[in-house]
Design a protein around this motif. Structure first.
Motif, PDB file in Angstrom:
ATOM      1  N   UNK A 186       0.830  -1.209   0.000  1.00  0.00           N
ATOM      2  CA  UNK A 186       0.000   0.000   0.000  1.00  0.00           C
ATOM      3  C   UNK A 186       0.863   1.256   0.000  1.00  0.00           C
ATOM      4  N   UNK A 187       0.472   2.218  -0.872  1.00  0.00           N
ATOM      5  CA  UNK A 187       1.167   3.500  -0.960  1.00  0.00           C
ATOM      6  C   UNK A 187       0.196   4.629  -0.621  1.00  0.00           C
ATOM      7  N   UNK A 188       0.734   5.702  -0.059  1.00  0.00           N
ATOM      8  CA  UNK A 188      -0.121   6.810   0.399  1.00  0.00           C
ATOM      9  C   UNK A 188      -0.514   7.784  -0.703  1.00  0.00           C
ATOM     10  N   UNK A 189       0.180   7.708  -1.841  1.00  0.00           N
ATOM     11  CA  UNK A 189      -0.125   8.629  -2.939  1.00  0.00           C
ATOM     12  C   UNK A 189      -0.135   7.872  -4.253  1.00  0.00           C
ATOM     13  N   UNK A 190      -0.498   8.575  -5.313  1.00  0.00           N
ATOM     14  CA  UNK A 190      -0.396   7.999  -6.642  1.00  0.00           C
ATOM     15  C   UNK A 190       1.035   8.074  -7.144  1.00  0.00           C
ATOM     16  N   UNK A 191       1.261   7.611  -8.365  1.00  0.00           N
ATOM     17  CA  UNK A 191       2.583   7.704  -8.962  1.00  0.00           C
ATOM     18  C   UNK A 191       3.446   6.476  -8.798  1.00  0.00           C
ATOM     19  N   UNK A 192       2.909   5.426  -8.154  1.00  0.00           N
ATOM     20  CA  UNK A 192       3.687   4.196  -7.947  1.00  0.00           C
ATOM     21  C   UNK A 192       3.211   3.119  -8.924  1.00  0.00           C
ATOM     22  N   UNK A 220       1.846  15.141  -5.913  1.00  0.00           N
ATOM     23  CA  UNK A 220       1.020  14.066  -6.470  1.00  0.00           C
ATOM     24  C   UNK A 220      -0.311  14.054  -5.750  1.00  0.00           C
ATOM     25  N   UNK A 221      -1.275  13.419  -6.352  1.00  0.00           N
ATOM     26  CA  UNK A 221      -2.590  13.351  -5.751  1.00  0.00           C
ATOM     27  C   UNK A 221      -2.553  12.460  -4.516  1.00  0.00           C
ATOM     28  N   UNK A 222      -3.254  12.879  -3.486  1.00  0.00           N
ATOM     29  CA  UNK A 222      -3.232  12.152  -2.226  1.00  0.00           C
ATOM     30  C   UNK A 222      -4.318  11.073  -2.223  1.00  0.00           C
ATOM     31  N   UNK A 223      -3.994   9.970  -2.860  1.00  0.00           N
ATOM     32  CA  UNK A 223      -4.912   8.822  -2.951  1.00  0.00           C
ATOM     33  C   UNK A 223      -4.143   7.558  -2.590  1.00  0.00           C
ATOM     34  N   UNK A 224      -4.723   6.718  -1.761  1.00  0.00           N
ATOM     35  CA  UNK A 224      -4.072   5.452  -1.401  1.00  0.00           C
ATOM     36  C   UNK A 224      -4.111   4.510  -2.604  1.00  0.00           C
ATOM     37  N   UNK A 225      -2.949   4.003  -2.971  1.00  0.00           N
ATOM     38  CA  UNK A 225      -2.844   3.076  -4.115  1.00  0.00           C
ATOM     39  C   UNK A 225      -2.175   1.785  -3.666  1.00  0.00           C
ATOM     40  N   UNK A 226      -2.320   0.772  -4.494  1.00  0.00           N
ATOM     41  CA  UNK A 226      -1.753  -0.556  -4.184  1.00  0.00           C
ATOM     42  C   UNK A 226      -1.201  -1.152  -5.484  1.00  0.00           C
TER      43      UNK A 226
END
Length: 292
Positions: A186-192, A220-226
């Motif tokens: 899990x990542x706290x932002x986009x871009x991964x 970057x946008x503050x959205x949780x990504x996986x």
């Protein structure tokens, strides 16, 4: 007359001596024949057998020494293992990390003895391929020594239906039913992003080449990504028992790419808001119609 009798007596004695000599020679020859037959009867007989010729990597290897002769056998517990090098076409001795007991095994005709080889006893990690066991045996009665040999093969333990899981460098991998999934967590932002680039086989390992992309200093946008990626492994590469991850490159998004990604994510959020607003509007119209 007395002289004639004496001559006859001497003749009889000579004949008797000759008979005794002949008899002794015959007895000696007969004894040699019996001894030769005895040695033939005492010819040892033994076989080294395995219930299977293939052993999965990591599995215990058992073999039996059977006395199939008519004499007692004796041997130490020690044995040798060799590996067949296909490139050089030669048998190479395998170093074993074993402390051998100093006792001797006695084996009567018809008896058998089982010995065990653990692959953990290999001084170096066991490779898949062809091996053989060499075992020295001795005939207890005659002291005659001979060697038994038996070949076996170590094969990968992985099949299409097995699952292999693990973590390397914060990347979790899961192999099941011919597919491999990489999970960056899990990542706290986009871009991964994570992407599987290629597969290769090195002996009994599946080498997985992969690449990573992560955001740089730009906002970057503050959205949780996986970030994850899943690929199907070619069928000819599915014989392995270990997975090793190999990072090819770790890219950093530049500001323009990040802005494009942010715009994309903002557009998705805006579309979701529009859908929600349309739904609320429809509900409001339905309620207004009922009130009338």
């Amino acid at each position: 007359m007395g002289k004639i009798i004496l001559s006859k007596n001497k003749l009889c004695i000579k004949v008797l001596v000759l008979v005794l000599v002949l008899l002794s020679q015959g007895a000696f020859a007969y004894g040699e024949s019996l001894e030769a037959e005895g040695e033939k009867d005492l010819e040892p007989g033994a076989v080294l057998e395995m219930k299977t010729e293939e052993f999965e990597k990591g599995k215990e290897i058992k073999f039996d020494i059977k006395n199939v002769g008519e004499t007692e056998l004796t041997f130490a517990r020690m044995f040798e293992v060799e590996y067949y090098n296909e490139e050089s076409e030669n048998w190479e001795a395998i170093e074993l990390d074993i402390v051998w007991p100093q006792d001797m095994i006695m084996l009567l005709p018809g008896e058998s003895h089982t010995q065990t080889l653990n692959q953990d006893n290999f001084a170096q990690e066991a490779k898949k391929g062809l091996y053989r066991i060499n075992k020295d045996i001795q005939c207890f009665d005659t002291g005659k020594e001979f060697e038994l040999q038996e070949e076996f093969e170590i094969i990968p333990k992985t099949s299409k239906d097995e699952t292999i899981e693990g973590t390397q460098d914060d990347i979790t991998y899961i192999y099941k039913n011919g597919e491999l999934k990489l999970d960056w967590g899990e990542k706290n932002t986009g871009g991964y992003e994570i992407s599987i680039e290629d597969f290769s086989i090195d002996d009994d390992k599946l080498i997985v080449d992969y690449a990573l992309t992560s955001p740089g200093d730009a906002p970057v946008i503050q959205v949780i990504t996986h970030p994850t990626d899943t690929k199907t492994i070619p069928s000819e590469m599915r014989e392995f028992d270990e997975i090793e991850l190999n990072l090819l490159e770790h890219n950093k998004l530049d500001e323009e790419e990040k802005l494009d990604e942010e715009e994309k994510e903002e557009k998705e959020i805006k579309e979701e808001k529009n859908k929600l607003f349309s739904l609320i509007l429809k509900l409001f119209r339905l309620l207004s119609f009922d009130l009338k």
